[in-house]
Design a protein around this motif. Sequence first.
Motif, PDB file in Angstrom:
ATOM      1  N   GLY A  50       1.109  -1.553   0.177  1.00  0.00           N
ATOM      2  CA  GLY A  50      -0.253  -0.308   0.174  1.00  0.00           C
ATOM      3  C   GLY A  50       0.903   1.502  -0.289  1.00  0.00           C
ATOM      4  O   GLY A  50       0.122   2.173  -0.595  1.00  0.00           O
ATOM      5  N   ALA A  51       1.879   1.602   1.172  1.00  0.00           N
ATOM      6  CA  ALA A  51       3.261   2.565   0.728  1.00  0.00           C
ATOM      7  C   ALA A  51       3.592   2.689  -0.417  1.00  0.00           C
ATOM      8  O   ALA A  51       2.883   3.678  -0.519  1.00  0.00           O
ATOM      9  CB  ALA A  51       4.181   2.747   1.925  1.00  0.00           C
ATOM     10  N   ILE A  52       4.014   2.012  -1.478  1.00  0.00           N
ATOM     11  CA  ILE A  52       4.389   1.952  -2.469  1.00  0.00           C
ATOM     12  C   ILE A  52       3.156   2.377  -3.463  1.00  0.00           C
ATOM     13  O   ILE A  52       3.007   3.199  -4.310  1.00  0.00           O
ATOM     14  CB  ILE A  52       5.206   0.708  -2.975  1.00  0.00           C
ATOM     15  N   ILE A  53       2.423   1.409  -3.637  1.00  0.00           N
ATOM     16  CA  ILE A  53       1.149   2.364  -4.092  1.00  0.00           C
ATOM     17  C   ILE A  53       0.191   3.743  -4.382  1.00  0.00           C
ATOM     18  O   ILE A  53       0.633   4.490  -5.007  1.00  0.00           O
ATOM     19  CB  ILE A  53       0.251   1.464  -4.212  1.00  0.00           C
ATOM     20  N   SER A  54       0.389   3.885  -2.557  1.00  0.00           N
ATOM     21  CA  SER A  54      -0.018   5.610  -2.589  1.00  0.00           C
ATOM     22  C   SER A  54       1.387   6.807  -3.174  1.00  0.00           C
ATOM     23  O   SER A  54       0.584   7.461  -3.544  1.00  0.00           O
ATOM     24  CB  SER A  54       0.239   5.320  -1.016  1.00  0.00           C
ATOM     25  N   ARG A  55       2.622   5.806  -2.657  1.00  0.00           N
ATOM     26  CA  ARG A  55       3.486   6.848  -3.410  1.00  0.00           C
ATOM     27  C   ARG A  55       3.405   6.777  -5.246  1.00  0.00           C
ATOM     28  O   ARG A  55       3.529   8.076  -5.839  1.00  0.00           O
ATOM     29  CB  ARG A  55       4.771   6.608  -3.232  1.00  0.00           C
ATOM     30  N   GLU A  56       3.353   6.221  -6.027  1.00  0.00           N
ATOM     31  CA  GLU A  56       2.975   5.872  -6.972  1.00  0.00           C
ATOM     32  C   GLU A  56       1.372   7.048  -7.518  1.00  0.00           C
ATOM     33  O   GLU A  56       2.444   7.416  -7.908  1.00  0.00           O
ATOM     34  CB  GLU A  56       3.078   4.270  -7.307  1.00  0.00           C
ATOM     35  N   CYS A  57       0.805   6.779  -6.679  1.00  0.00           N
ATOM     36  CA  CYS A  57      -0.213   7.315  -6.915  1.00  0.00           C
ATOM     37  C   CYS A  57      -0.174   8.693  -7.035  1.00  0.00           C
ATOM     38  O   CYS A  57      -0.038  10.017  -8.056  1.00  0.00           O
ATOM     39  CB  CYS A  57      -1.773   7.049  -6.318  1.00  0.00           C
ATOM     40  N   ILE A  58       0.488   9.421  -6.322  1.00  0.00           N
ATOM     41  CA  ILE A  58       0.814  10.530  -6.208  1.00  0.00           C
ATOM     42  C   ILE A  58       1.340  11.341  -7.246  1.00  0.00           C
ATOM     43  O   ILE A  58       1.988  12.677  -8.033  1.00  0.00           O
ATOM     44  CB  ILE A  58       1.293  11.359  -4.690  1.00  0.00           C
ATOM     45  N   GLU A  59       2.755  10.218  -7.562  1.00  0.00           N
ATOM     46  CA  GLU A  59       3.884  10.737  -8.845  1.00  0.00           C
ATOM     47  C   GLU A  59       3.131  10.527 -10.115  1.00  0.00           C
ATOM     48  O   GLU A  59       2.836  11.574 -11.060  1.00  0.00           O
ATOM     49  CB  GLU A  59       4.876  10.049  -8.788  1.00  0.00           C
ATOM     50  N   SER A  60       1.796  10.274  -9.786  1.00  0.00           N
ATOM     51  CA  SER A  60       1.252   9.740 -11.512  1.00  0.00           C
ATOM     52  C   SER A  60       0.585  10.896 -11.683  1.00  0.00           C
ATOM     53  O   SER A  60       0.131  11.475 -12.761  1.00  0.00           O
ATOM     54  CB  SER A  60       0.238   8.624 -11.317  1.00  0.00           C
ATOM     55  N   LEU A  61      -0.260  11.506 -10.685  1.00  0.00           N
ATOM     56  CA  LEU A  61      -1.314  12.684 -10.606  1.00  0.00           C
ATOM     57  C   LEU A  61      -0.262  13.556 -10.636  1.00  0.00           C
ATOM     58  O   LEU A  61      -1.212  14.837 -11.137  1.00  0.00           O
ATOM     59  CB  LEU A  61      -1.712  12.012  -9.111  1.00  0.00           C
ATOM     60  N   LYS A  62       0.988  13.370 -10.118  1.00  0.00           N
ATOM     61  CA  LYS A  62       1.606  14.989 -10.593  1.00  0.00           C
ATOM     62  C   LYS A  62       2.374  15.244 -12.437  1.00  0.00           C
ATOM     63  O   LYS A  62       1.820  16.590 -12.698  1.00  0.00           O
ATOM     64  CB  LYS A  62       3.230  15.332  -9.751  1.00  0.00           C
ATOM     65  N   GLN A  63       1.969  13.997 -12.717  1.00  0.00           N
ATOM     66  CA  GLN A  63       1.971  14.298 -13.817  1.00  0.00           C
ATOM     67  C   GLN A  63       0.952  14.450 -14.464  1.00  0.00           C
ATOM     68  O   GLN A  63       0.733  14.766 -16.118  1.00  0.00           O
ATOM     69  CB  GLN A  63       2.486  12.701 -14.623  1.00  0.00           C
ATOM     70  N   THR A  64      -0.319  13.925 -14.376  1.00  0.00           N
ATOM     71  CA  THR A  64      -1.753  13.665 -14.848  1.00  0.00           C
ATOM     72  C   THR A  64      -2.880  14.646 -14.641  1.00  0.00           C
ATOM     73  O   THR A  64      -3.569  15.658 -15.340  1.00  0.00           O
ATOM     74  CB  THR A  64      -2.150  12.287 -15.249  1.00  0.00           C
TER      75      THR A  64
END
Length: 75
Positions: A50-64
């Motif tokens: 979950g912690a990795i997915i949470s961070r990946e979501c933030i990074e993805s949202l920063k791009q999209t």
Amino acid sequence: MRKEEMRKTVNEELKTLMPLGLDKTQQKLWWLCFNMDRQNDLSRKNPKGGAIISRECIESLKQTKPEDFPADMKI
């Protein structure tokens, strides 16, 4: 993992892993991203967690969605 177990795990993680300081729009976008990505992650043989997915979501949202998640946003 069964669907009920996945949902229970994701719902618990949603409560504890949501980054602090997000406004309502950011919370909703993060929630949608995390919910979808984490359920997909749990269906894999070796889930990332979950912690990795949470961070990946933030990074993805920063791009999209840079209008809601600026690149210089600290979380």
